[in-house]
Design a protein around this motif. Sequence first.
Motif, PDB file in Angstrom:
ATOM      1  N   PHE A  91       6.197  23.408 -10.650  1.00  9.39           N
ATOM      2  CA  PHE A  91       6.190  22.413  -9.586  1.00  9.39           C
ATOM      3  C   PHE A  91       4.771  22.087  -9.143  1.00  9.39           C
ATOM      4  CE2 PHE A  91       7.262  20.952  -5.180  1.00  9.39           C
ATOM      5  CZ  PHE A  91       8.022  19.865  -5.578  1.00  9.39           C
ATOM      6  N   LEU A  92       4.482  20.809  -8.994  1.00 12.35           N
ATOM      7  CA  LEU A  92       3.191  20.289  -8.532  1.00 12.35           C
ATOM      8  C   LEU A  92       2.045  20.535  -9.520  1.00 12.35           C
ATOM      9  CD1 LEU A  92       3.286  21.155  -4.716  1.00 12.35           C
ATOM     10  CD2 LEU A  92       4.036  19.060  -5.882  1.00 12.35           C
ATOM     11  N   LYS A  93       2.369  20.893 -10.749  1.00 18.39           N
ATOM     12  CA  LYS A  93       1.322  21.013 -11.765  1.00 18.39           C
ATOM     13  C   LYS A  93       0.857  19.602 -12.145  1.00 18.39           C
ATOM     14  CE  LYS A  93       1.120  25.502 -12.444  1.00 18.39           C
ATOM     15  NZ  LYS A  93      -0.116  26.262 -12.169  1.00 18.39           N
ATOM     16  N   PRO A  94      -0.436  19.325 -12.062  1.00 22.17           N
ATOM     17  CA  PRO A  94      -0.915  17.955 -12.315  1.00 22.17           C
ATOM     18  C   PRO A  94      -0.673  17.457 -13.729  1.00 22.17           C
ATOM     19  CG  PRO A  94      -2.758  19.484 -12.071  1.00 22.17           C
ATOM     20  CD  PRO A  94      -1.533  20.222 -11.658  1.00 22.17           C
ATOM     21  N   ALA A  95      -0.500  18.360 -14.692  1.00 25.28           N
ATOM     22  CA  ALA A  95      -0.244  17.933 -16.074  1.00 25.28           C
ATOM     23  C   ALA A  95       1.187  17.458 -16.275  1.00 25.28           C
ATOM     24  CB  ALA A  95      -0.533  19.073 -17.048  1.00 25.28           C
ATOM     25  N   LEU A  96       2.089  17.854 -15.376  1.00 25.01           N
ATOM     26  CA  LEU A  96       3.512  17.588 -15.590  1.00 25.01           C
ATOM     27  C   LEU A  96       3.836  16.117 -15.314  1.00 25.01           C
ATOM     28  CD1 LEU A  96       6.234  18.815 -16.333  1.00 25.01           C
ATOM     29  CD2 LEU A  96       6.602  19.316 -13.908  1.00 25.01           C
ATOM     30  N   ARG A  97       4.143  15.405 -16.369  1.00 23.48           N
ATOM     31  CA  ARG A  97       4.468  13.984 -16.262  1.00 23.48           C
ATOM     32  C   ARG A  97       5.950  13.751 -16.039  1.00 23.48           C
ATOM     33  NH1 ARG A  97       6.596  10.369 -19.886  1.00 23.48           N
ATOM     34  NH2 ARG A  97       6.154   8.153 -19.442  1.00 23.48           N
ATOM     35  N   GLN A  98       6.803  14.487 -16.790  1.00 30.86           N
ATOM     36  CA  GLN A  98       8.236  14.227 -16.745  1.00 30.86           C
ATOM     37  C   GLN A  98       9.021  15.482 -17.089  1.00 30.86           C
ATOM     38  OE1 GLN A  98       9.526  10.493 -18.431  1.00 30.86           O
ATOM     39  NE2 GLN A  98      11.379  11.400 -19.329  1.00 30.86           N
ATOM     40  N   VAL A  99      10.185  15.616 -16.444  1.00 29.69           N
ATOM     41  CA  VAL A  99      11.125  16.681 -16.785  1.00 29.69           C
ATOM     42  C   VAL A  99      12.429  16.021 -17.215  1.00 29.69           C
ATOM     43  CG1 VAL A  99      12.369  18.732 -16.026  1.00 29.69           C
ATOM     44  CG2 VAL A  99      10.082  18.261 -15.109  1.00 29.69           C
TER      45      VAL A  99
ATOM     46  N   ILE B 181      19.571  21.316  -9.954  1.00 27.68           N
ATOM     47  CA  ILE B 181      18.805  20.270 -10.619  1.00 27.68           C
ATOM     48  C   ILE B 181      18.526  19.105  -9.669  1.00 27.68           C
ATOM     49  CG2 ILE B 181      18.944  18.484 -12.417  1.00 27.68           C
ATOM     50  CD1 ILE B 181      20.336  20.555 -14.186  1.00 27.68           C
ATOM     51  N   ILE B 182      19.523  18.710  -8.908  1.00 34.03           N
ATOM     52  CA  ILE B 182      19.346  17.608  -7.957  1.00 34.03           C
ATOM     53  C   ILE B 182      18.346  17.993  -6.870  1.00 34.03           C
ATOM     54  CG2 ILE B 182      20.501  16.284  -6.150  1.00 34.03           C
ATOM     55  CD1 ILE B 182      22.965  16.201  -7.991  1.00 34.03           C
TER      56      ILE B 182
ATOM     57  N   ALA C  48      10.779  17.000  -6.228  1.00 32.50           N
ATOM     58  CA  ALA C  48       9.731  16.530  -7.125  1.00 32.50           C
ATOM     59  C   ALA C  48       9.360  15.077  -6.821  1.00 32.50           C
ATOM     60  CB  ALA C  48      10.186  16.664  -8.578  1.00 32.50           C
ATOM     61  N   VAL C  49      10.363  14.258  -6.552  1.00 30.58           N
ATOM     62  CA  VAL C  49      10.121  12.853  -6.231  1.00 30.58           C
ATOM     63  C   VAL C  49       9.402  12.725  -4.894  1.00 30.58           C
ATOM     64  CG1 VAL C  49      11.262  10.692  -5.601  1.00 30.58           C
ATOM     65  CG2 VAL C  49      11.994  11.934  -7.635  1.00 30.58           C
ATOM     66  N   ASP C  50       9.758  13.587  -3.961  1.00 32.66           N
ATOM     67  CA  ASP C  50       9.179  13.523  -2.613  1.00 32.66           C
ATOM     68  C   ASP C  50       7.733  14.012  -2.568  1.00 32.66           C
ATOM     69  OD1 ASP C  50       9.379  13.130   0.274  1.00 32.66           O
ATOM     70  OD2 ASP C  50       9.357  15.317   0.421  1.00 32.66           O
ATOM     71  N   LYS C  51       7.405  15.008  -3.408  1.00 30.21           N
ATOM     72  CA  LYS C  51       6.116  15.671  -3.278  1.00 30.21           C
ATOM     73  C   LYS C  51       5.179  15.490  -4.467  1.00 30.21           C
ATOM     74  CE  LYS C  51       7.998  19.276  -0.271  1.00 30.21           C
ATOM     75  NZ  LYS C  51       8.206  20.747  -0.085  1.00 30.21           N
TER      76      LYS C  51
ATOM     77  N   ARG D  97      11.690   6.925  -9.543  1.00 29.58           N
ATOM     78  CA  ARG D  97      11.246   7.833 -10.594  1.00 29.58           C
ATOM     79  C   ARG D  97      12.348   8.759 -11.105  1.00 29.58           C
ATOM     80  NH1 ARG D  97       7.492   8.586  -6.832  1.00 29.58           N
ATOM     81  NH2 ARG D  97       7.743  10.838  -6.766  1.00 29.58           N
ATOM     82  N   VAL D  98      13.597   8.376 -10.888  1.00 31.57           N
ATOM     83  CA  VAL D  98      14.736   9.163 -11.382  1.00 31.57           C
ATOM     84  C   VAL D  98      15.602   8.256 -12.258  1.00 31.57           C
ATOM     85  CG1 VAL D  98      16.737  10.595 -10.814  1.00 31.57           C
ATOM     86  CG2 VAL D  98      14.727  10.572  -9.298  1.00 31.57           C
ATOM     87  N   TYR D  99      15.855   8.701 -13.477  1.00 32.10           N
ATOM     88  CA  TYR D  99      16.606   7.894 -14.444  1.00 32.10           C
ATOM     89  C   TYR D  99      17.758   8.714 -15.012  1.00 32.10           C
ATOM     90  CZ  TYR D  99      12.395   5.100 -14.068  1.00 32.10           C
ATOM     91  OH  TYR D  99      11.359   4.354 -13.575  1.00 32.10           O
ATOM     92  N   LEU D 100      18.826   8.022 -15.340  1.00 32.24           N
ATOM     93  CA  LEU D 100      19.964   8.681 -15.981  1.00 32.24           C
ATOM     94  C   LEU D 100      20.249   7.976 -17.296  1.00 32.24           C
ATOM     95  CD1 LEU D 100      23.022  10.305 -14.517  1.00 32.24           C
ATOM     96  CD2 LEU D 100      23.394   8.666 -16.350  1.00 32.24           C
ATOM     97  N   ASN D 101      20.443   8.778 -18.329  1.00 30.85           N
ATOM     98  CA  ASN D 101      20.655   8.235 -19.664  1.00 30.85           C
ATOM     99  C   ASN D 101      21.878   8.875 -20.285  1.00 30.85           C
ATOM    100  OD1 ASN D 101      20.239   8.456 -22.747  1.00 30.85           O
ATOM    101  ND2 ASN D 101      18.782   6.876 -22.165  1.00 30.85           N
ATOM    102  N   GLN D 102      22.822   8.043 -20.699  1.00 29.42           N
ATOM    103  CA  GLN D 102      23.983   8.531 -21.451  1.00 29.42           C
ATOM    104  C   GLN D 102      23.856   8.056 -22.887  1.00 29.42           C
ATOM    105  OE1 GLN D 102      27.532   7.550 -18.708  1.00 29.42           O
ATOM    106  NE2 GLN D 102      28.089   9.453 -19.719  1.00 29.42           N
ATOM    107  N   ASP D 103      24.280   8.904 -23.803  1.00 25.71           N
ATOM    108  CA  ASP D 103      24.203   8.523 -25.211  1.00 25.71           C
ATOM    109  C   ASP D 103      25.252   9.308 -25.987  1.00 25.71           C
ATOM    110  OD1 ASP D 103      23.370   7.288 -27.509  1.00 25.71           O
ATOM    111  OD2 ASP D 103      21.256   7.802 -27.270  1.00 25.71           O
TER     112      ASP D 103
END
Length: 290
Positions: free
Chosen positions: A96-104, A127-128, A134-137, A194-200
Amino acid sequence: MKKYKRIYIEITNVCNLSCRFCPQTMRRPEFMELKTFSNILEQIKPYTDYIYFHVKGEPLLHPEIDRFLDLSYEKGFKVNITTNGTLINKAKDKIFLKPALRQVNFSLHSFDGNDGPQNKDEYINNIISFTKEAVDKSDTLISLRLWNLDKDNKTNIKRKRNRQLLEVIEKSFNLNYRIEEIIIPSRGIKIADRVYLNQDYEFKWPDLKEPEDESEGFCYGLRSQAAILVNGTVVPCCLDGEGVINLGNINETCFSEIIETDRAKDIVNGFSRREAVEELCRKCGYRKRF
């Protein structure tokens, strides 16, 4: 312009789950050492800005994932993590809050993909909770993936389980619609900032034991991506989870040399003709998506 949009780095091939859709690796269980990881980053630095902790294994199991993220930042990389999500509470303080982390990327289909004893409500709520914080901070992107659709639409039990999970997501993000009524498989939707949902649809991992079909098709392997397994083996893409198309070992040969070998060039040139030259590629259905 850098050659690859992304390079997958398998920091461990060990997983805490045994999902029905994901064949267990036959390779020796390993956790990558920080020194090895540092060497890999130095070699791939001219070729990409984005790395993905993903192939086989669960990256949140790695005891030094925090140091891996710190080193990635020091060397100028952005990191995407793909996880089954079951360990997010335990690993939160390390990522959490690691500057390298772009996406989970959370593979939500993992929960129903195995017969573990875990509580589903606790699983999705953890997860939620992480997602909202993550979105807030931070500026981290979150992708919720549910890749278990049935193409013939006959699996009622699966649809019911998906509906239960999607209902929790809809309520948590105050959505005024049912997700499956507007989503298009493989395209995804934005459900919050910044939150996406993908079904496949569920896909099968390529396997040499499978029958070959016509060799036509296209793949971005070695064109916009490459992958490095935990033991240093370089492969064309993240679906070669057993290192069948072994292009060389980055611990023994420079990455710059490996991707310029005749075998690597033949793969790229073959797909330019929409031809799969490798046996494993001819047994991979993913190439038919392009």
